[in-house]
Design an enzyme around this catalytic site. Structure first.
Site, PDB file in Angstrom:
ATOM      1  CE  LYS A 280      -4.319   1.597   2.101  1.00  0.00           C
ATOM      2  NZ  LYS A 280      -5.337   1.336   3.150  1.00  0.00           N
ATOM      3  CD  GLU A 366     -19.141  -2.771   9.296  1.00  0.00           C
ATOM      4  OE1 GLU A 366     -18.369  -2.018   8.703  1.00  0.00           O
ATOM      5  OE2 GLU A 366     -19.364  -3.952   8.920  1.00  0.00           O
ATOM      6  NE  ARG A 394     -21.597  -3.510   5.370  1.00  0.00           N
ATOM      7  CZ  ARG A 394     -20.551  -4.045   4.787  1.00  0.00           C
ATOM      8  NH1 ARG A 394     -19.348  -3.601   5.086  1.00  0.00           N
ATOM      9  NH2 ARG A 394     -20.668  -5.009   3.914  1.00  0.00           N
TER      10      ARG A 394
END
Length: 630
Positions: A280, A366, A394
Site C-alpha cells: 500500500k 459491524e 450494516r
C-alpha cells in the site's frame, strides 16, 4: 506515455513487460501529483498499479466483469478506461466519483463503497452468466481486510460449494483502512511466507497426472498423499478446503508473476483465488511508511513532505468524543471502547494505546461489533461503540434484535452523522435517524457544540438502556470546557432564541443555520423562536404540546432524511394529538446525495439559512391567507 491518449484498455494487449513498467511509473507519478491537489484514496491506489494494468491486459473489460470491493482502489481502472481528463474533478461537486460509477463508464459494472460485497455480487453475475449461456470471466478484486467481513466469508462458502467459475483476486497489503486484525489476517500472513506451497503442490499434481489411468486404489492413495502434503506445507489450506483453487502468493508488483497467475486462473474450470501481495502506497514514501492508515484517504498534501494541507486548529469531533469517553474509562473500568476497523478514522488510537485492555478493534465486522457490545453490556460493562453512521446501517438487525430489544446499556457514538462530502452517496450519514427512531428503547441525541456533547456523554455513561450520540464530520468549535456542567434532563429541548410568530426546530450543526435565519427574519419584522431539539428521541412532548396550544407555525430543519426524521416525528405527534400547526419540513427528500463540498450539497438540498428564511416566510403567508379565508 501520454496517459491522456488512453481511451480504453485494448492498447495494453501488445505491450511488453518493460513497456508496462514504464506505464506503471507514469501512472504513479500522475496519481501522486493529481491527488496532491484533490485529495483521495492515494495509498490504496498506489499499491495496485501493476495489478490493475495486468488485469486489464489479460482480461477483456467490459465483456469480462471487474468488481472492485469497496471501490476506492479503482483509480487506475478509471485511467485505463479513458477517464484521466476528469481527474482534476475527483470527488468534487459534479465531478469524477472516487468509487466505481456505472453512469461514468461501461467498464464500471458494480458500484460499491462499503466492504466485503464483491464476492456476493460476483456470485450473482457468474450465475447469471451461466444461466444465459455466456462465457465471460467474473473477477472480483477484494482486499485482505475486506475478506474478514462476514459477508465475504458467506459468499466464499457458497462459491466453493457451488464450484462456480470465477477468478477472485485477493489483494493482500496487510491493511484495510487501519492495520488488519484477527485470525483471518494471521492466516494470510502465514500464507504470504509459504512460497513453497504452490511449488510443492505443482510437483505432487504433476506426479499424480503421470500415474497410470488404471487402478483406482493407487490413484485414490495418491490423492490422499497430495492432501496430506498440503497440510505439511501450509497450516490450514483455507481456500482449498472450501473448494476454491489457491494460486499464490504472487508478487503484485511483478508483471511476469502476475501474468502467469492470471493465465493459470483463466484456464482453470472452477473458482480460483489468486493471492497477490502488494505494498500500500508503493512509490511514495509518506504513503509507504504509513503504519496506521493515515494515508488511506486524505485531502490535498505537499508532495515533497507529505504534509496534509488545511489542518484545523481545533480537535475533530471524532477526537473530541473518543478522548472524552477515555476520561470516563480511566475512572471506571466498566467503560470499554469498540470499533469495527476504524481506530484511526474514529480517533481511538489514544484510547487503544493508553487502555489496551479496555479497547477492541473487531475488524470489518459491524454486526459482530454491535452484538459484542451487547454481550459486554449484559455482563455489567459500559461499552462505547464508535461507528460511522453509514457503517451502522450494516448492523441494524443486531441493534434491534440484540441490543434494543434487550434494553442493554450500549452507548453508540455515531460518527460522520450528516453529509460527509467527498465520499458521496455510499457514505453520507443521513439514514440513521430514520432507522433508529422506531426502536422502542433507544435514546438518540445530537449536540449543538462540544459543551453540550460533554453533557450528553455524562448522561450516556450512566443511562440505563441503549443510547446514541450523533456527531458530524469536521471539527468542534473550540469552546471553553472548564465551566461546570449541568446534567441534562432526558428528552428536554432548549429554546435558544425567543419568538412568537414561528418556531424553527433543529439540532446539531444545522441549529446555527436556524439561529442565523431567526436573526435575519427579525430584521424583516418576523419574530422567530429557535428550538434546539438535542433529543431526537424521545421528543420533548411538553414543549410540543405548548407549541400545539399556541398553534404556532413550525419549520423543522435536519441534515438527514425527511422520511422517519425529526420533522416527520413532530408532524406525527401534532396530528396524533389533534394539533393543527402548519408545518414545513426541510431536509433530504427521498434521494441519494452524491459527492461534493458539504456546503454546496446543503445549498442544493435546501438546507441553508436562505431557504429557512424563504420557507418560514412562505409558511407564514400561507397561514395568514388561510386565516383570512376562514
Amino acid at each position: 506515455m501520454n496517459l491522456y491518449s488512453i481511451e480504453n484498455p485494448s492498447f495494453l494487449k501488445g505491450k511488453s513487460d518493460e513497456e508496462l513498467k514504464e506505464l506503471a511509473q507514469d501512472i504513479r507519478e500522475f496519481l501522486i501529483q493529481s491527488c496532491s491537489e484533490t485529495g483521495g484514496h492515494i495509498g490504496a491506489n498506489l499499491g495496485v498499479v501493476e495489478l490493475s494494468i495486468a488485469l486489464h491486459k489479460y482480461f477483456d473489460s467490459p465483456t469480462d466483469k471487474f468488481i472492485f470491493d469497496v471501490g476506492h482502489q479503482a483509480y487506475i481502472h478509471k485511467i485505463l478506461t479513458g477517464r484521466i481528463s476528469a481527474f482534476d474533478t475527483l470527488r468534487q461537486y459534479k465531478g469524477l466519483c472516487g468509487f466505481p460509477k456505472m453512469r461514468e463508464s461501461e467498464h464500471d459494472v458494480w458500484e460499491a463503497g462499503h466492504s466485503s460485497t464483491s464476492l456476493s455480487a460476483a456470485m450473482g453475475m457468474a450465475k447469471a452468466r451461466d444461466i444465459q449461456g455466456e462465457g465471460y470471466h467474473v473477477v472480483p478484486v477484494i482486499g485482505d481486510g475486506a475478506l474478514t467481513g462476514g459477508m465475504a466469508l458467506e459468499a466464499l462458502n457458497h462459491i466453493g460449494s457451488d464450484r462456480t467459475n470465477m477468478t477472485i483476486i485477493l489483494n493482500d497489503n496487510e491493511m484495510s483502512i487501519a492495520p488488519n486484525v484477527g485470525a483471518m489476517h494471521n492466516m494470510l500472513g502465514r500464507m504470504r511466507t509459504n512460497s513453497q506451497y504452490n511449488r510443492v503442490k505443482h510437483d505432487i499434481e504433476d506426479f499424480i497426472n503421470r500415474l497410470p489411468q488404471v487402478g483406482s486404489k493407487l490413484r485414490d492413495m495418491a490423492d490422499r498423499i497430495k492432501d496430506s502434503m498440503k497440510y505439511l506445507v501450509v497450516n490450514g489450506i483455507f481456500f482449498e478446503e472450501l473448494g476454491i483453487k489457491y494460486i499464490g502468493p504472487v508478487d503484485g508488483h511483478d508483471f511476469e508473476d502476475l501474468a502467469q497467475a492470471i493465465k493459470s486462473s483463466k484456464d482453470y474450470n472452477g473458482p480460483v483465488v489468486v493471492h497477490v501481495i502488494t505494498k500500500k502506497g508503493k512509490g511514495y514514501h509518506p504513503a509507504e511508511d504509513d503504519k496506521l492508515g493515515k494515508w488511506h484517504g486524505l485531502g490535498p498534501y505537499k508532495i515533497d513532505t507529505g504534509e496534509v494541507l488545511g489542518s484545523k486548529t481545533t480537535p475533530s469531533w471524532s477526537e473530541f468524543m473518543s478522548n472524552a469517553v477515555l476520561q470516563h474509562a480511566k475512572e471506571d473500568k466498566r467503560v470499554v471502547a469498540l470499533t469495527p476497523a476504524m481506530p484511526v478514522g474514529s480517533k481511538l488510537t489514544k484510547f487503544q494505546n493508553e487502555l489496551p485492555e479496555q479497547f477492541f478493534d473487531v475488524g470489518i465486522a459491524e454486526q459482530h461489533a454491535v452484538t459484542m457490545a451487547g454481550g459486554l453490556a449484559a455482563n455489567g460493562m459500559r461499552p462505547y461503540l464508535a461507528i460511522y453512521s453509514t457503517f451502522l446501517q450494516r448492523g441494524f438487525d443486531q441493534l434491534l434484535h440484540d441490543v434494543d430489544r434487550q434494553n442493554l446499556n450500549v452507548f453508540l457514538g455515531i460518527d460522520r452523522s450528516g453529509l460527509v462530502g467527498a465520499d458521496g452517496e455510499t457514505h453520507q450519514g443521513v439514514f440513521d435517524i430514520s432507522f433508529i427512531s422506531p426502536l422502542p428503547n433507544m435514546t438518540l441525541m445530537m449536540p449543538k457544540d462540544e459543551v453540550e456533547a460533554k453533557q450528553m456523554i455524562d448522561l450516556a455513561i450512566s443511562h440505563e438502556g441503549p443510547i446514541a450520540i450523533r456527531y458530524p464530520r469536521g471539527n468542534v468549535k473550540g469552546l471553553d470546557l472548564n465551566a461546570e456542567r449541568k446534567p441534562l434532563a432526558l428528552g428536554e429541548w432548549e429554546e435558544v432564541v425567543s419568538g412568537e410568530d414561528i418556531a424553527i426546530i433543529s439540532f446539531g450543526p444545522t441549529l446555527d443555520l436556524a439561529i442565523d435565519a431567526a436573526v435575519a427574519l427579525k430584521e424583516t419584522g418576523i419574530s422567530a423562536k429557535v428550538i434546539n431539539a438535542r433529543f431526537i428521541k424521545p421528543l420533548d412532548k411538553e414543549m410540543l404540546r405548548t407549541l400545539g396550544i399556541q398553534n404556532i407555525p413550525i419549520v423543522s430543519v435536519e441534515e438527514s432524511m425527511l422520511t422517519g426524521g425529526l420533522g416527520s416525528m413532530i408532524a406525527s405527534f401534532m396530528a396524533d394529538h389533534r394539533f393543527t400547526n402548519p408545518i414545513k419540513r426541510i431536509g433530504i427528500d427521498n434521494e441519494y446525495v452524491e459527492h461534493g463540498d458539504v456546503n454546496q450539497l446543503l445549498k442544493d438540498i435546501g438546507i441553508s439559512t436562505e431557504n429557512i428564511i424563504l420557507q418560514s416566510k412562505t409558511l407564514l403567508e400561507q397561514t395568514n391567507e388561510k386565516e383570512i379565508k376562514n
